[in-house]
Scaffold this motif. Structure first.
Motif, short mmCIF file in Angstrom:
data_model
loop_
_atom_site.label_atom_id
_atom_site.label_comp_id
_atom_site.label_asym_id
_atom_site.label_seq_id
_atom_site.Cartn_x
_atom_site.Cartn_y
_atom_site.Cartn_z
N GLY A 162 14.83 4.29 0.26
CA GLY A 162 13.39 4.57 0.19
C GLY A 162 12.88 4.50 -1.24
N ARG A 163 13.68 4.97 -2.17
CA ARG A 163 13.32 4.88 -3.58
C ARG A 163 13.25 3.41 -4.03
NH1 ARG A 163 10.35 6.12 -7.33
NH2 ARG A 163 11.13 5.71 -9.41
N LEU A 164 14.19 2.58 -3.50
CA LEU A 164 14.16 1.15 -3.82
C LEU A 164 12.88 0.50 -3.28
CD1 LEU A 164 17.87 0.04 -3.15
CD2 LEU A 164 16.78 0.58 -5.34
N VAL A 165 12.41 0.98 -2.13
CA VAL A 165 11.15 0.46 -1.59
C VAL A 165 10.03 0.71 -2.60
CG1 VAL A 165 9.41 0.69 0.25
CG2 VAL A 165 11.85 0.73 0.83
N GLU A 166 10.00 1.92 -3.13
CA GLU A 166 8.97 2.23 -4.14
C GLU A 166 9.10 1.32 -5.36
OE1 GLU A 166 7.90 6.97 -3.57
OE2 GLU A 166 9.25 6.40 -5.20
N GLU A 167 10.34 1.16 -5.82
CA GLU A 167 10.54 0.36 -7.04
C GLU A 167 10.20 -1.11 -6.81
OE1 GLU A 167 14.52 1.29 -8.24
OE2 GLU A 167 13.96 3.34 -8.82
N ALA A 168 10.55 -1.62 -5.63
CA ALA A 168 10.22 -3.02 -5.32
C ALA A 168 8.71 -3.19 -5.20
CB ALA A 168 10.94 -3.47 -4.05
N CYS A 169 8.02 -2.18 -4.69
CA CYS A 169 6.56 -2.22 -4.65
C CYS A 169 5.99 -2.29 -6.07
CB CYS A 169 5.99 -0.99 -3.93
SG CYS A 169 6.23 -1.02 -2.15
N ASP A 170 6.55 -1.47 -6.95
CA ASP A 170 6.09 -1.48 -8.34
C ASP A 170 6.36 -2.84 -8.98
OD1 ASP A 170 5.46 1.12 -7.91
OD2 ASP A 170 7.12 1.97 -9.08
N ASP A 171 7.52 -3.41 -8.67
CA ASP A 171 7.87 -4.72 -9.23
C ASP A 171 6.94 -5.80 -8.70
OD1 ASP A 171 9.72 -6.33 -10.85
OD2 ASP A 171 10.26 -7.24 -8.92
N LEU A 172 6.58 -5.69 -7.44
CA LEU A 172 5.65 -6.66 -6.83
C LEU A 172 4.32 -6.60 -7.57
CD1 LEU A 172 4.78 -8.63 -4.55
CD2 LEU A 172 4.15 -6.62 -3.20
N ARG A 173 3.84 -5.41 -7.82
CA ARG A 173 2.56 -5.21 -8.52
C ARG A 173 2.61 -5.87 -9.91
NH1 ARG A 173 2.70 -0.04 -8.41
NH2 ARG A 173 1.38 0.58 -6.68
N LEU A 174 3.75 -5.66 -10.56
CA LEU A 174 3.96 -6.22 -11.89
C LEU A 174 3.92 -7.75 -11.84
CD1 LEU A 174 4.66 -4.66 -14.54
CD2 LEU A 174 7.04 -5.38 -14.16
N ARG A 175 4.64 -8.29 -10.87
CA ARG A 175 4.72 -9.76 -10.74
C ARG A 175 3.37 -10.38 -10.37
NH1 ARG A 175 10.42 -11.79 -9.74
NH2 ARG A 175 11.70 -9.95 -10.12
N LEU A 176 2.55 -9.57 -9.74
CA LEU A 176 1.21 -10.05 -9.40
C LEU A 176 0.27 -9.95 -10.60
CD1 LEU A 176 0.84 -8.37 -5.88
CD2 LEU A 176 1.00 -10.84 -6.32
N GLY A 177 0.79 -9.42 -11.68
CA GLY A 177 -0.01 -9.29 -12.90
C GLY A 177 -1.01 -8.17 -12.83
N LEU A 178 -0.74 -7.18 -11.98
CA LEU A 178 -1.68 -6.07 -11.80
C LEU A 178 -1.23 -4.85 -12.60
CD1 LEU A 178 -2.18 -6.32 -7.93
CD2 LEU A 178 -3.80 -7.01 -9.71
N PRO A 179 -2.17 -4.00 -12.98
CA PRO A 179 -1.80 -2.76 -13.68
C PRO A 179 -1.10 -1.79 -12.75
CG PRO A 179 -4.15 -2.78 -13.20
CD PRO A 179 -3.62 -4.14 -12.81
N ALA A 180 -0.42 -0.83 -13.33
CA ALA A 180 0.43 0.09 -12.58
C ALA A 180 -0.36 0.95 -11.59
CB ALA A 180 1.20 1.00 -13.54
N ASP A 181 -1.68 1.08 -11.80
CA ASP A 181 -2.43 1.92 -10.87
C ASP A 181 -3.16 1.08 -9.81
OD1 ASP A 181 -4.23 0.73 -12.50
OD2 ASP A 181 -5.34 2.57 -13.02
N ALA A 182 -2.88 -0.23 -9.75
CA ALA A 182 -3.56 -1.08 -8.76
C ALA A 182 -3.13 -0.69 -7.35
CB ALA A 182 -3.23 -2.54 -9.03
N ARG A 183 -4.11 -0.62 -6.46
CA ARG A 183 -3.82 -0.20 -5.09
C ARG A 183 -4.73 -0.93 -4.12
NH1 ARG A 183 -1.50 4.54 -4.17
NH2 ARG A 183 -2.90 5.04 -2.44
N GLY A 184 -4.37 -0.92 -2.86
CA GLY A 184 -5.24 -1.35 -1.78
C GLY A 184 -5.79 -2.76 -1.95
#
Lengths: 274, 736
Positions: free
Chosen positions: B517-539
């Motif tokens: 479950g923690r890896l799910v969170e981290e992979a989500c964060d990595d996805l956000r990063l790869r999309l070039g979005l800031p760490a607080d990007a959501r929705g």
């Protein structure tokens, strides 16, 4: 595998009477079908399906007897308020057979015919002095249930005969008790079964899972008639030793069965039995 | 949030392996040894059967190594020269008709020249029973802390005890089953399983293939409880061998009898305790010896033993601890993974023993535990400093209060005075369970997980962790949705297919929610990063970026995560010192029982389960896990018994292997302390196994108090209780 499905009793008895092709009568199938996947020989036999024989269905009351047709199910008994009022332990026993699916398919006659020493239905029937009505092409005969069994899964029914009814005499009972001791509280096979009835005919005590057949305990009955209620379970030990012969098997031990039977019997005779 | 696959299961739409219709598929069947040990002399085929129409496979048809590879390669896929346990697979058969193949299996005689089996670990093996080294020991492990002998010599009181626990069958609703077929040179195996990559590892070894020559796919799985951790590799290989021989798809589905006879059970165990306490009832020494019956092959036994001994001294503070453990080879079918994985056995012994110690020390069981429970800053037997903010004494007090212990004890005393037959008692257990793999296990697993952005703006979690009824799909969906600010319907969970998902490790060891479950969170964060979005990007930001990225590049964006241990978690496998687990769940359970002295039957009439597993991710699922574990624990404590004869289970039917029904269960009142654990997703720790650790000792302690006996063995069947009660003569027997 052959399955005959006659629509009339006469036709059924005709089929059963053919010695060249013996048939196993099949009512609810709740005993026969359980072992279907693991007993290849079950699939090579011939069966006589009784489900279309409407004349064997249901419960009939007469002045002096309650008659269960060969296709009467546990559920038929559970849902009949007159049975509940007059023979409450018949309902109690029915409610302890398997789950609702089994109760709605399984039949009292099938329970008798199957001949398991651990049967839940047979002890109460025997305690009420039930009579088994057998019919063949040659005619009818009646066997008291307490004389029906001659050994492990050996009953009085001949191959050409069908159990067509079970007749239970209507007597006034001062006491009726049914106890099933299983390994859990539902859906279990009895480790010890007990039915006790007391009427103008005297005590009737029947035990299950403690002998090769469901067993009427005549020595216990005599003990109760002659010496009244016991003061402790141990006072029943001698009579029980004469009546039953429990064994060790997968489900329990001889020692446990003997001790528990004495205790539940002691308790059952005392509750409202004085 | 609704359970993702709940409606499909409720309505019968879910398709399990037995439901998968495959054109031209054959039914596979396994022919097994009837002897517990010996040399195969001859295999006789009944000439009455037309064998030309049946596919027959034996060990010579295995393209790779004849090994079900897991920890050690000792277990053959099909026995070649010798058999080591009853029901060991020897031959495989396949035919279009299930009926024909079943009959054919009955028409084969495997003649074995018998050799003396070793079946009872309570006595050492005779020389002619040796099959591994000098002593039939698969694995020895030890934990040492302080100076036990000196502490015992100085203790105010030393209390000894020996405790036994029996094998337990998983009774997952869906029996084991696998379907195998070959497609473009790739062997596909699909079925009921917990660990796709375990099967994959075993398959490439035995089939002699490259990793991409085999693909393992999980089918809907109807329960596992550990029973589908290692055994699926065996049945998967069988189906694969048959499909290669037949050149047709082959399905093997065990019926209940075969499943119960041939597959793994919980390891039976014998645990001896020698405990020193000081004048105030504080533990000064724990000397513990653990022996487990591993069955005929190594399978997972060393790690079961490891978890068993690490939990053996309980959640208590003690300066001097010695725990010796060994797991033995015997000639029963291999024992294996089962929810709790060694810990329920040692917890039963320890918590039952704590009540014996309490009685010897003249303390009540609550007070003894209050004095000894670990406080934050204390160290466990392996020297792990526990600092997680959980107040273990408060958990105990809460459980005791909720149970109404004090008032009920008074009522029980009154019942014993007035009722001829019924006795009631309260019982308690305090316990813990380490979440995730033991020691450096998670580091070695190096789990990986992906979260991919799909062209339609949704995301897909790609993991090898599976749903088996415990809620993986729902939990992963909830975690990803929360992390990215998406609706649950915008999160898809990929099918666990080794051709599509990275290896995020097995679905075992209470690790799925916490570690993966923690890896799910981290992979989500990595996805956000790869999309070039800031760490607080959501929705909406995420949704749009995912869609745009797909449009622009024609490719999906994949966020990746790989396991890294929490900082400061250190373990030394050579000395068994250090941080055995990154985090522990803590529990305090109270059972109230009623014993009927007519039948010596025990009924659990009330149950309070208090635990702290960090933040609760899904209240209904979590409560369900606890209630299920308690039910399974009550079954193990009171009725579930494998009856063995010559190494074979005699009661391999649900009519004679007794599990509790709803009528046999009390209300199970579940309460969570929720001290967040920063290493887990949203603060969660593992939960799946903890609830099986506490019920057995709580229930048996309650029986002991109800009728004044000292049980040491489970299942505490009415027959066993009668014997104990009769030995404790004259304590009841007030007859009206």
């Amino acid at each position: 595998m052959k399955v005959e499905r006659p629509r009339a009793l006469a036709a059924a008895l005709g089929l059963l009477g053919d010695a060249a092709a013996p048939l196993v009568p099949l009512a609810g199938g709740t005993d026969l079908l359980v072992h279907w996947p693991v007993r290849p020989d079950a699939r090579t036999r011939g069966y006589l399906d009784l489900q279309r024989l409407d004349e064997l269905r249901g419960i009939r009351w007469s002045e002096d007897a309650l008659e269960l047709g060969a296709l009467a199910t546990y559920w038929d008994v559970i849902t009949d308020s007159r049975v509940g009022a007059e023979f409450p332990i018949l309902v109690e026993a029915a409610r302890q057979v398997g789950a609702i699916q089994i109760q709605s398919r399984g039949t009292w006659a099938g329970n008798v015919a199957n001949g398991s020493p651990a049967a839940d239905g047979v002890p109460v029937l025997m305690a009420f002095g039930a009579v088994i009505v057998l019919e063949s092409r040659q005619g009818r005969r009646e066997v008291p249930l307490d004389a029906y069994y001659s050994g492990y899964r050996e009953g009085a029914r001949r191959e050409a005969e069908l159990i067509v009814a079970i007749r239970i005499p209507r007597r006034a009972h001062a006491l009726q008790r049914f106890v099933k001791v299983g390994p859990r509280r539902a859906q279990a096979i009895a480790k010890v079964g007990l039915a006790v009835a007391r009427s103008e005919e005297g005590w009737r005590v029947v035990a299950a899972s403690v002998a090769p057949t469901v067993r009427r305990c005549r020595a216990v009955e005599r003990r109760l008639e002659e010496r009244g209620l016991p003061g402790s379970p141990e006072e029943l030990d001698d009579a029980l030793r004469a009546d039953v012969a429990p064994i060790d098997d997968l489900r329990s031990t001889a020692d446990y069965r003997a001790r528990v039977l004495a205790r539940v019997l002691f308790d059952a005779t005392r509750k409202g039995g004085a | 949030m609704e359970r993702i696959e709940g409606l499909a299961k409720l309505t019968g739409r879910e398709r399990y392996v037995d439901d998968l219709q495959v054109d031209g598929a054959l039914w596979g069947m396994t022919v097994r040894s009837r002897a517990p040990r010996g040399r195969i002399r001859e295999i006789r085929f009944d000439p009455a059967v037309d064998w030309s129409e049946i596919v027959v496979v034996d060990h010579r048809d295995i393209p790779g190594a004849n090994e079900v590879l897991l920890i050690e390669p000792d277990q053959p896929v099909l026995a070649a020269e010798r058999v080591r346990h009853v029901h060991e697979p020897v031959l495989l058969l396949a035919h279009p008709s299930r009926e024909v193949v079943r009959r054919a299996a009955h028409a084969i005689e495997i003649e074995v020249d018998p050799e003396p089996p070793y079946l009872d670990v309570s006595v050492p093996p005779r020389p002619d029973q040796l099959q591994r080294g000098e002593d039939n020991v698969f694995k020895r492990l030890r934990i040492e802390k302080g100076d036990v002998d000196t502490a015992l010599a100085r203790a105010a009181r030393v209390v000894e005890g020996e405790y036994r626990t029996g094998a337990q069958e998983h009774v997952y609703i869906e029996t084991q089953g696998m379907l195998a077929w070959e497609e473009n040179g790739v062997v596909f195996i699909k079925g009921s399983l917990q660990c796709p990559y375990y099967v994959h590892k075993a398959a490439i070894r035995a089939l002699g293939r490259e990793p991409d020559g085999v693909r393992i796919v999980q089918a809907a799985t109807g329960g596992g409880f550990g029973g589908k951790e290692e055994y699926p590799s065996m049945i998967a290989l069988h189906a694969a061998l048959l499909t290669l021989a037949a050149d047709r798809p082959v399905k093997i589905v065990y019926d209940r009898g075969e499943d119960m006879e041939a597959t793994t059970k919980r390891h039976p165990a014998i645990v001896r305790h020698r405990t020193g306490v000081d004048a105030d009832g504080r533990l000064v020494a724990q000397d513990i010896d653990v022996v487990m019956d591993g069955g005929a092959y190594v399978t997972l036994s060393p790690v079961v033993l490891s978890r068993g001994i690490i939990h053996a001294s309980g959640p208590y503070r003690c300066e001097n601890v010695r725990i010796h453990g060994r797991v033995m080879l015997t000639n029963s079918p291999p024992h294996g993974a089962f929810r709790g994985f060694g810990a329920p056995q040692t917890h039963f012994a320890n918590e039952r023993h704590m009540d014996v110690v309490a009685a010897a020390a003249g303390l009540d069981p609550i007070e003894l535990r209050r004095r000894n429970l670990l406080l934050d800053g204390d160290e466990t037997a392996t020297g792990q400093r526990i600092v997680d903010g959980v107040d273990r004494i408060a958990l105990l007090d809460q459980a005791v209060d909720l149970s109404g212990w004090r008032e009920k004890e008074a009522a029980h005393a009154e019942l014993a005075r007035t009722d001829p037959w019924l006795r009631r008692g309260m019982g308690l257990a305090c316990f813990h369970h380490g979440a995730g793999f033991t020691g450096s296990g998670e580091v070695m697993l190096a789990s990986r997980l992906d979260v991919a952005g799909l062209p339609d703006g949704r995301v897909e979690v790609r993991s090898a962790n599976i749903e088996m009824g415990q809620g993986t799909l729902t939990i992963f969906t909830a975690i990803a949705a929360a992390r990215l600010g998406l609706a649950p319907s915008e999160v898809a969970i990929a099918e666990a297919d080794t051709g599509r998902v990275p290896n995020s490790g097995p679905t075992v060891a209470s690790r799925t929610a916490m570690i993966v479950g923690r890896l799910v969170e981290e992979a989500c964060d990595d996805l956000r990063l790869r999309l070039g979005l800031p760490a607080d990007a959501r929705g909406e930001e995420i949704r749009q970026a995912v869609r745009e990225h797909a449009r622009a590049t024609g490719e999906e964006t994949v966020g990746r995560a790989e396991y890294e241990p929490p900082r400061g978690v250190l373990w030394d496998d050579a000395t068994y010192r250090g941080d055995a687990y990154a985090a522990y769940g803590w529990g305090a359970y109270v059972a109230e029982v009623e014993v009927d002295l007519r039948t010596w039957a025990t009924r659990v009439v009330d149950f309070v389960a208090v635990q702290d597993v960090g933040t609760v991710l899904h209240r209904t699922l979590a409560a369900g896990q606890v209630q299920g574990g308690v039910a399974q624990g009550i079954g193990w404590a009171l009725m579930e018994e494998c009856r063995w004869k010559d190494g074979a289970m005699q009661n391999a039917q649900l009519t004679n292997y007794i599990v509790p029904t709803s009528f046999d269960l009390p209300p199970i009142r579940v309460h969570f302390g929720e001290t967040p654990w920063p290493g887990g997703p949203m603060g969660a720790k593992g939960l799946g196994e903890l609830p099986i650790d506490g019920p057995a000792p709580a229930v048996v302690n309650a029986v002991a108090r109800a009728i004044g006996v000292a049980p040491t063995e489970i299942p505490l069947t009415p027959e066993r209780l009668m014997d104990l009660d009769r030995r404790a003569e004259g304590r009841h027997a007030r007859i009206a």
